[in-house]
Design an enzyme around this catalytic site. Sequence first.
Site, short mmCIF file in Angstrom:
data_model
loop_
_atom_site.label_atom_id
_atom_site.label_comp_id
_atom_site.label_asym_id
_atom_site.label_seq_id
_atom_site.Cartn_x
_atom_site.Cartn_y
_atom_site.Cartn_z
N HIS A 162 -5.63 1.56 -8.75
CA HIS A 162 -5.44 2.50 -7.65
C HIS A 162 -5.38 3.94 -8.16
O HIS A 162 -6.05 4.83 -7.61
CB HIS A 162 -4.16 2.14 -6.89
N HIS A 167 -7.47 7.46 -6.99
CA HIS A 167 -7.17 8.89 -7.13
C HIS A 167 -8.08 9.60 -8.13
O HIS A 167 -8.48 10.74 -7.91
CB HIS A 167 -5.70 9.09 -7.53
N GLU A 208 -3.93 9.51 0.77
CA GLU A 208 -3.82 8.07 0.48
C GLU A 208 -4.67 7.22 1.45
O GLU A 208 -5.32 6.28 1.01
CB GLU A 208 -2.37 7.59 0.57
N SER A 227 -9.38 2.11 -3.35
CA SER A 227 -9.07 1.26 -4.51
C SER A 227 -8.89 -0.20 -4.12
O SER A 227 -8.59 -1.03 -4.97
CB SER A 227 -7.81 1.75 -5.23
#
Length: 298
Positions: A162, A167, A208, A227
């Site tokens: 993730h 990110h 997010e 992700s």
Amino acid sequence: MFEEAQYFAPVTADEDGSLKVHLGADHPGFADPAYRARRDALATLASNWRPGTPCPTAEYTDDEHEVWRVVSEALVTKHRAYGCREFLDGKESLGLPIDRIPQLAEVGEWLAPLTGFSYRPAAGLVPLREFYGSLADRGFWSTQYVRHHSVPLYTPEPDVLHEVVGHGNTLANPRFTALYELAGQASRRVASTEALEFVSKVFWFTLEFGVLWESGELKAYGAGILSSPGEIEAFRGMTIRPLDIAAMGTQLYDITDYQDVLYVAESFSQLEDVVGGFWATCTDDSIAEILARTPAHA
Ligand code: TIH
Ligand code: FE2
């Protein structure tokens, strides 16, 4: 309470300074001693890191590299289909490997010429002030462990996949990092816990789990969607609401499952104007005023 907090397994220190990660009985790795030993070792490694030094090297096992490979491979076509243009541009310039987990230090070296962001290794939950504050200095606190091999498609617990695939690819694009930095600056400007949580919720529903319209198609730009090979297939079927700072900052959510309410930007520019503009100017007072007129809602 910030909901994400409960998703980080509690970490305690033994007398010899080694760390112990306490996985809940419902965690997929709970009954896997080898996995638990890895989690403890990686937490201990992170806790020995000192600011200003490179991220420690986590010697990943073949099985861990294999989880990375399975997820990265599954995401190749899904990113092309559902990732927004700015994410795909970042992904192309970063060029993450597919067949092995890169070290956080390495990814930081690749990000340096692109945006100057680098990673900081987290042993467990990083307090909100520290997590967001470091974004203003282009530092991203990151876990180093890998999700359990039994749940490759989705984990409620942020892991290195993730942090780096979600990110990292966004941290490679200056339009994204300008937003991360503004969130960091906002977090440093506000003093009250309520205001900080509001800033973090806006982050949750944008960087997010944000989605946006691109040439008439719904695309994802949030790292949590990008992700997860499972969630990236599901987000288009969720309740989609227009971008709204007051609504995002007061929305209740459940981190254990796919997000069922998402906020859509008309374009990346609208995201920059509305959300970037909010982070650039928000204060304790301006957030208190929004909270006074907006009840928490599901
Ligand atoms: N659900 C994401 C994944 O499976 O990759 C990880 C997380 C995103 C946000 C919080 S946890
Ligand atoms: Fe995240």
